[in-house]
Enzyme design. Structure first.
Site, short mmCIF file in Angstrom:
data_model
loop_
_atom_site.label_atom_id
_atom_site.label_comp_id
_atom_site.label_asym_id
_atom_site.label_seq_id
_atom_site.Cartn_x
_atom_site.Cartn_y
_atom_site.Cartn_z
N TYR A 337 44.77 -18.89 -21.34
CA TYR A 337 44.07 -19.80 -20.61
C TYR A 337 42.90 -20.95 -21.50
O TYR A 337 42.29 -20.27 -22.48
CB TYR A 337 42.53 -19.24 -19.96
CG TYR A 337 42.31 -20.22 -18.70
CD1 TYR A 337 41.96 -21.18 -18.30
CD2 TYR A 337 41.25 -19.20 -17.41
CE1 TYR A 337 41.24 -21.69 -17.46
CE2 TYR A 337 40.80 -19.87 -16.36
CZ TYR A 337 40.10 -21.14 -16.71
OH TYR A 337 39.92 -22.13 -16.04
N CYS A 338 43.02 -22.08 -21.91
CA CYS A 338 42.29 -22.71 -22.49
C CYS A 338 42.67 -22.84 -24.05
O CYS A 338 43.75 -22.34 -24.21
CB CYS A 338 40.97 -22.75 -22.45
SG CYS A 338 39.85 -23.86 -23.75
N VAL A 339 41.42 -22.52 -24.75
CA VAL A 339 41.98 -22.09 -26.01
C VAL A 339 42.57 -20.14 -26.69
O VAL A 339 43.31 -20.29 -27.23
CB VAL A 339 40.35 -21.82 -27.07
CG1 VAL A 339 39.51 -20.77 -26.55
CG2 VAL A 339 40.76 -21.91 -28.98
N GLY A 341 45.54 -19.56 -24.44
CA GLY A 341 47.01 -20.75 -24.14
C GLY A 341 47.38 -21.33 -25.64
O GLY A 341 47.87 -21.21 -25.96
N PHE A 365 47.32 -21.84 -19.34
CA PHE A 365 46.27 -22.67 -18.14
C PHE A 365 45.28 -23.76 -19.02
O PHE A 365 44.70 -23.42 -19.51
CB PHE A 365 45.59 -21.98 -17.39
CG PHE A 365 45.41 -20.98 -16.63
CD1 PHE A 365 47.36 -21.00 -16.21
CD2 PHE A 365 45.94 -20.08 -16.10
CE1 PHE A 365 47.72 -20.32 -14.89
CE2 PHE A 365 45.66 -19.51 -15.38
CZ PHE A 365 46.87 -19.19 -14.57
#
Length: 602
Positions: A337-339, A341, A365
Site C-alpha cells: 500500500y502506497c510507499v 507498494g 494499492f
C-alpha cells in the site's frame, strides 16, 4: 452590513456587553497560555524551526514569477489593468445593488467550493462584496502563475502550490470579522466560543510539542482491540523494524498460498483494520486467505541508520521467511500500500535479479514506481529542500511525524486544515469521534536514512523507473519482474495520482491488471462490498502515459473492487488446504494483535 430594513433589529449586535468584555479578557488569557505552549519548547531547545528556510523558498519561487511580469512594463500594466478592471466592475455592481437594482455577480465560487455555502455570503451586501473581492484576487494570482512564460515545470508547480496555500489561508471565511457564521456565533455567545477555541488551541500546541497539531477527531473513544484493529490474530515475529502479525482463520478451508500485506510506514497498518465493517484484513480472512501483516515500528534514534535496504530485508524478506516457516514452502501472494507498494516493487525487482521465487503475485494499492506525475508532493522534492530536510533529520535521526502530517494536509488545505481551524478554534466546537481521522492523526516518524533514500531515489531522481536504483550492489530492473501484478489506482488521489499509478503498469515485465476505483487514497481502497459505494473501472493494460485514453475506453462496474481482486487471486491459483493454526514452534504467538509497535506514539 445587513440588507434588512430599518424596522428590523440589527443582525450583528453584542447581546451582553459585560459578558462580552469578560470573555474577551478570558480569551486573551487563553491566548497567553497558547503562546507559552508555543515558546516553551523553543526556550528549552527541544524543537527546531525551519521557518526561515521555508519562507526563503516560497519567496524565491514567487519572485521568479514576479520577475517575468515586471521585466516588461507593458506586460505588467496589462496584468494590473485586468485586475483593476475586474475590481471596478465589482464596485459598480455593488453600487447598483445598493440602489436596489438587480445585478449578477462579477464572479461566483466554483460549484465544489464549500466555503461560501452560507446564505449570508449571497444575501448580505457586505459579505458578498468580500467574497467576490477575494475570488477575483485569488484567481488573478493563479492566472499570473499560469501565464508566466519561461518557468521550468518544477518552479511553476511550486508557484501554483504556494499560491494555492496563500489563497486558502487568506480566505475571508478564516477570520471572525469577515465570516458571517463566525461573527454571529461570537456575538450570540458573547465570545465564549473564542474562549473555548483558544483553550483547545493551547491544548493542541502542547500536544504537538510546540507546533500546532490540529485535532480532526475526538480520540478518547478509541481503543485497540476494543473498537479499532479488532480482527483476531497474534504477533508471531518481532525485530527492530517490524512485527509480523498472523490473523486467525474463520473458514475451514483456506487458500494454499498465504497473503502478506506490506503497509506504508508513513502511517500505521490499522487503516486496513479500522473496524469489522470496514476491515480489509477481516474480509480477506473471511474469503479464506491466511493473512499476515507487517506492523512497522515507530522509529526513533535507534533506527536512524535503517535504510531502504533494511526495510526490504528486515521487513519484507524476513516476513516472507516467517510466512513460509508457518505455511510451508509455498509462493506467497503479497499486497503493498502506497510507499509500502514502492518498497514491495523494489523487493520484487531485487528478488527477480537474485532468482528468489517466493513471490506468487503482487497487488499494489495506490503505489508509484515512476514519479513523473507524482502530484503536489513533488513540490517538496528538489535539491535545496531535500538537503534542508536531511540537515533537520540529522539532529534527531528521524523526521517528526507531525511534519509529514502537515505536508499531507497541505495537499488539501480547504478540506483538512482550514475547516478544522474554523470549527475548533473559532467556533470552539470539539470534533466528533471518527475512526478514519483518528488513524490519520496517529502519526509516525521517518528514519533519516530511509526517508532520504526514498526522496532522492524516487521523487528527485526517479531511479526505480529508470532502472538506475541500486540496492546492495544490485541494479534493479522492473522489467525482470514477471509475477502477476494487480495495480490499483484511486481516481481522486492527491498522494499517488491515478495517472502516475497507471503509468507504473508499463514498467513491469509480467502481466499487469490495472484497476481504477472511485474516491481517494484511503476511501477508494477501504471500500467493502457491504457499503455498496463508489465504482471501479477495468480495461486493457495501460501502455506508456495513456491514462486518459484508457479511462475513455474502460468499463465501469458498480460497488467495491474487492471481489474483483479476490477473483483475480483465485484465478491465478485457487487451491485450498485445511485452515492453518496461528504460529508454530519456531514462531510461537507472542501477544494479541494489533501488537506493541502500533501503540507507539510519535
Amino acid at each position: 452590513m445587513s440588507d434588512t430594513d430599518e424596522s428590523t433589529p440589527p443582525t450583528y449586535a453584542i447581546r451582553d456587553p459585560e459578558a462580552f468584555a469578560h470573555n474577551l479578557a478570558r480569551f486573551l488569557e487563553e491566548a497567553g497560555t497558547a503562546l507559552a505552549a508555543y515558546l516553551k519548547p523553543r526556550e528549552e531547545g527541544t524543537t527546531d524551526d525551519d521557518y526561515a528556510e521555508q519562507l526563503t523558498e516560497i519567496t524565491r519561487t514567487l519572485t521568479t514569477v514576479a520577475d517575468y511580469w515586471l521585466a516588461d512594463p507593458v506586460r505588467a500594466m496589462e496584468a494590473q489593468t485586468r485586475l483593476y478592471g475586474t475590481y471596478f466592475a465589482l464596485w459598480t455592481t455593488s453600487l447598483a445593488r445598493m440602489m436596489g437594482e438587480p445585478v449578477k455577480p462579477v464572479v461566483e465560487p466554483e460549484p465544489t467550493d464549500r466555503r461560501f455555502r452560507s446564505p449570508e455570503w449571497d444575501e448580505n451586501r457586505f459579505f458578498d462584496f468580500l467574497k467576490q473581492l477575494y475570488l477575483i484576487t485569488s484567481r488573478w494570482a493563479r492566472e499570473m502563475v499560469d501565464n508566466a512564460e519561461g518557468l521550468d515545470p518544477h518552479t511553476r508547480h511550486k508557484a501554483e502550490f504556494y499560491i494555492n496555500q496563500i489563497a486558502s489561508a487568506l480566505s475571508p471565511t478564516n477570520f471572525v470579522p469577515t465570516n458571517p457564521d463566525l461573527l454571529k456565533a461570537t456575538l450570540e455567545s458573547n465570545a465564549d466560543n473564542l474562549v473555548r477555541g483558544m483553550h483547545m488551541l493551547a491544548e493542541d500546541i502542547r500536544a504537538g510539542g510546540g507546533t500546532l497539531k490540529i485535532r480532526h477527531s475526538d480520540d478518547t473513544p478509541f481503543a485497540f482491540g476494543e473498537n479499532i484493529a479488532m480482527t483476531p490474530g497474534k504477533v508471531v515475529h518481532r525485530n527492530d523494524l517490524c512485527e509480523v502479525i498472523q490473523y486467525a482463520p474463520s473458514t475451514d478451508k483456506v487458500l494454499k498460498r498465504p497473503l502478506l500485506i506490506v503497509p506504508p510506514w508513513i502511517n500505521k497498518f490499522y487503516i486496513l483494520d479500522l473496524n469489522p465493517q470496514k476491515s480489509f484484513i477481516r474480509w480477506c480472512v473471511e474469503q479464506g486467505h491466511t493473512v499476515f501483516v507487517i506492523s512497522w515500528v515507530n522509529p526513533g534514534p535507534k533506527q536512524a541508520r535503517k535504510s531502504f535496504e533494511h526495510y526490504m530485508r528486515e521487513g519484507i524478506f524476513e516476513a516472507l521467511d516467517v510466512v513460509q516457516d508457518i505455511c510451508g514452502p509455498v509462493p506467497v501472494n503479497t499486497v503493498g500500500y502506497c510507499v509500502g507498494g514502492t518498497l514491495l516493487s523494489v523487493a520484487l525487482a531485487y528478488a527477480a535479479a537474485h532468482g528468489d521465487k517466493r513471490f506468487a503475485s503482487a497487488t499494489l494499492f495506490a503505489t508509484q514506481v515512476d514519479f513523473t506525475h507524482a502530484g503536489d508532493l513533488k513540490v517538496f522534492a528538489d535539491e535545496e529542500q531535500i538537503s534542508a530536510m536531511e540537515r533537520q533529520m540529522s539532529v534527531r535521526g528521524y523526521l517528526e511525524g507531525r511534519d509529514m502530517a502537515v505536508a499531507f494536509n497541505m495537499l488539501r488545505p480547504d478540506d483538512l486544515i482550514w475547516p478544522y481551524i474554523i470549527s475548533n478554534y473559532f467556533k470552539g466546537e470539539k470534533p466528533s469521534a471518527f475512526d478514519l481521522l483518528h488513524w490519520n492523526a496517529d502519526t509516525t516518524r521517518m528514519p533519516a536514512a530511509n526517508h532520504a533514500f526514498y526522496l532522492r531515489n524516487c521523487y528527485l531522481d526517479n531511479k526505480l523507473a529508470k532502472g538506475e536504483m541500486v540496492i546492495d550492489d544490485t541494479r534493479l530492473d522492473l522489467k525482470q519482474v514477471k509475477v502477476p501484478i494487480y495495480n490499483l489506482a484511486t481516481r481522486e488521489d492527491h498522494i499517488a495520482p491515478p495517472r502516475s499509478v497507471a503509468y507504473a503498469s508499463s514498467f513491469f515485465g509480467g502481466k499487469v491488471t490495472f484497476v481504477l476505483t472511485g474516491s481517494g487514497h484511503i476511501a477508494g481502497v477501504i471500500n467493502p462490498p457491504s457499503r455498496e459505494k463508489y465504482q471501479y473501472w477495468t480495461g486493457r493494460r495501460p501502455r506508456g502515459d495513456s491514462y486518459d485514453t484508457w479511462l475513455e475506453k474502460a468499463e465501469v462496474h458498480p460497488g467495491s473492487w474487492w471481489p474483483h481482486w479476490h477473483q483475480w487471486i483465485v484465478d491465478i491459483n485457487g487451491t485450498t488446504v485445511p485452515a492453518r493454526d496461528v504460529g508454530n514452534d519456531k514462531h510461537p504467538p507472542m501477544e494479541d494483535a494489533p501488537g506493541t509497535y502500533v501503540r507507539m506514539k510519535a
